[in-house]
Scaffold this motif. Structure first.
Motif, mmCIF file in Angstrom:
data_model
loop_
_atom_site.group_PDB
_atom_site.id
_atom_site.type_symbol
_atom_site.label_atom_id
_atom_site.label_comp_id
_atom_site.label_asym_id
_atom_site.label_seq_id
_atom_site.Cartn_x
_atom_site.Cartn_y
_atom_site.Cartn_z
ATOM 1 N N UNK A 21 8.613 -10.813 -9.637
ATOM 2 C CA UNK A 21 6.934 -10.641 -9.437
ATOM 3 C C UNK A 21 6.591 -9.363 -9.870
ATOM 4 N N UNK A 22 5.685 -9.561 -10.998
ATOM 5 C CA UNK A 22 4.893 -8.246 -11.575
ATOM 6 C C UNK A 22 4.191 -7.342 -10.623
ATOM 7 N N UNK A 23 3.740 -7.826 -9.531
ATOM 8 C CA UNK A 23 2.923 -6.804 -8.749
ATOM 9 C C UNK A 23 3.958 -6.276 -7.696
ATOM 10 N N UNK A 24 5.011 -6.776 -7.382
ATOM 11 C CA UNK A 24 5.943 -6.076 -6.718
ATOM 12 C C UNK A 24 6.567 -4.841 -7.545
ATOM 13 N N UNK A 25 6.802 -5.235 -8.788
ATOM 14 C CA UNK A 25 7.187 -3.953 -9.697
ATOM 15 C C UNK A 25 6.162 -3.026 -9.694
ATOM 16 N N UNK A 26 4.926 -3.368 -9.799
ATOM 17 C CA UNK A 26 3.903 -2.542 -9.819
ATOM 18 C C UNK A 26 3.868 -1.357 -8.606
ATOM 19 N N UNK A 27 3.805 -2.260 -7.567
ATOM 20 C CA UNK A 27 3.943 -1.491 -6.180
ATOM 21 C C UNK A 27 5.067 -0.587 -6.038
ATOM 22 N N UNK A 110 15.725 12.753 1.016
ATOM 23 C CA UNK A 110 14.256 12.317 1.426
ATOM 24 C C UNK A 110 14.348 10.740 1.368
ATOM 25 N N UNK A 111 13.802 10.218 2.437
ATOM 26 C CA UNK A 111 13.906 8.927 2.780
ATOM 27 C C UNK A 111 12.533 8.302 3.406
ATOM 28 N N UNK A 112 11.999 7.207 2.765
ATOM 29 C CA UNK A 112 10.954 6.506 3.547
ATOM 30 C C UNK A 112 11.209 5.178 3.553
ATOM 31 N N UNK A 113 11.015 4.342 4.818
ATOM 32 C CA UNK A 113 11.246 2.996 4.761
ATOM 33 C C UNK A 113 10.324 2.447 5.889
ATOM 34 N N UNK A 114 9.591 1.391 5.353
ATOM 35 C CA UNK A 114 8.486 0.518 6.200
ATOM 36 C C UNK A 114 8.999 -0.887 6.370
ATOM 37 N N UNK A 134 14.226 16.930 -1.502
ATOM 38 C CA UNK A 134 13.169 16.996 -0.582
ATOM 39 C C UNK A 134 11.936 16.385 -1.027
ATOM 40 N N UNK A 135 11.251 15.807 -0.287
ATOM 41 C CA UNK A 135 9.927 15.364 -0.662
ATOM 42 C C UNK A 135 8.854 15.561 0.553
ATOM 43 N N UNK A 136 7.648 15.528 0.490
ATOM 44 C CA UNK A 136 6.605 15.601 1.730
ATOM 45 C C UNK A 136 6.030 14.205 1.647
ATOM 46 N N UNK A 137 6.475 13.511 2.837
ATOM 47 C CA UNK A 137 6.093 12.107 2.800
ATOM 48 C C UNK A 137 5.308 11.900 3.928
ATOM 49 N N UNK A 138 4.911 12.611 4.863
ATOM 50 C CA UNK A 138 4.191 12.404 6.324
ATOM 51 C C UNK A 138 2.806 12.678 6.407
ATOM 52 N N UNK A 139 2.063 12.832 5.167
ATOM 53 C CA UNK A 139 0.757 12.759 5.334
ATOM 54 C C UNK A 139 0.084 11.540 5.609
ATOM 55 N N UNK A 140 -0.906 11.594 6.532
ATOM 56 C CA UNK A 140 -1.540 10.289 6.990
ATOM 57 C C UNK A 140 -1.914 9.457 5.885
ATOM 58 N N UNK A 141 -2.282 9.937 4.856
ATOM 59 C CA UNK A 141 -3.039 9.350 3.541
ATOM 60 C C UNK A 141 -1.830 8.540 2.998
ATOM 61 N N UNK A 146 1.540 3.319 1.896
ATOM 62 C CA UNK A 146 2.880 2.782 1.868
ATOM 63 C C UNK A 146 2.655 1.531 3.112
ATOM 64 N N UNK A 147 2.081 1.898 4.232
ATOM 65 C CA UNK A 147 1.908 0.629 4.991
ATOM 66 C C UNK A 147 1.084 -0.478 4.641
ATOM 67 N N UNK A 148 0.190 -0.202 3.743
ATOM 68 C CA UNK A 148 -0.666 -1.154 3.154
ATOM 69 C C UNK A 148 0.417 -1.912 2.290
ATOM 70 N N UNK A 149 0.897 -1.308 1.380
ATOM 71 C CA UNK A 149 2.020 -1.939 0.361
ATOM 72 C C UNK A 149 2.940 -2.524 1.102
#
Length: 167
Positions: A21-27, A110-114, A134-141, A146-149
């Motif tokens: 699915x192209x939209x998932x690839x884009x996300x 670094x790791x982020x999983x929703x 390491x990456x800065x991942x905790x900004x509210x924005x 990522x939650x929206x995705x």
């Protein structure tokens, strides 16, 4: 909601339906861009399996759609149990993670999983990303994006299943 057992056949159907699915690839490309992480994936996570549905791999992590990880060697299994995101900016700086076997096994800093939760409350899997730096991942924005995705992917799953079931 209590999850009903999911057959391997249903999991494989979900993976096949989402892999191109192209939209998932884009996300996933956008996740890598905005987080500066080298690997992102949509994973189907059940009580027995972790299966990559689609991946963006810029760091040669080596997973392809349909590939599996041993469920117990994933943080996504914890997310399935809790229903909550896990965000790690720097494994080495976080006491709960610096000696944890999973970051050591996969070599990420670094790791982020929703969680990807369907409209009926069923847990589908995760939108996850890793990087050896390491990456800065905790900004509210960033968390909000990522939650929206993850919610958007849940909607794609529902539509995809409707198409697969009617085919």
């Amino acid at each position: 909601m209590i999850d009903e057992p999911i057959s391997p056949r249903d999991t494989d159907r979900d993976v096949r339906a989402l892999r191109d699915i192209p939209r998932i690839a884009a996300i996933l490309d956008e996740v890598c861009r905005i987080t500066r992480m080298g690997f992102a994936a949509v994973a189907r996570v059940t009580d027995e399996r972790w299966v990559a549905c689609q991946v963006a791999d810029r760091i040669e992590f080596g997973l392809q759609p349909g590939d599996e990880l041993v469920l117990k060697t994933t943080i996504c299994n914890d997310i399935r149990a809790s229903g909550k995101a896990v965000i790690i900016d720097h494994v080495g700086d976080e006491p709960n993670w610096r000696t944890h076997p999973i970051p050591m096994l996969y070599g990420f800093e670094s790791y982020a999983s929703f969680p990807i939760t369907l409209e009926d409350g069923q847990f589908f899997g995760t939108l996850c990303a890793i990087d050896p730096e390491p990456r800065s991942l905790r900004s509210p924005e960033l968390v909000s994006i990522l939650e929206r995705f993850a919610r958007e992917i849940a909607g794609i799953v529902v539509v995809s299943r409707a198409g697969v079931l009617s085919a």
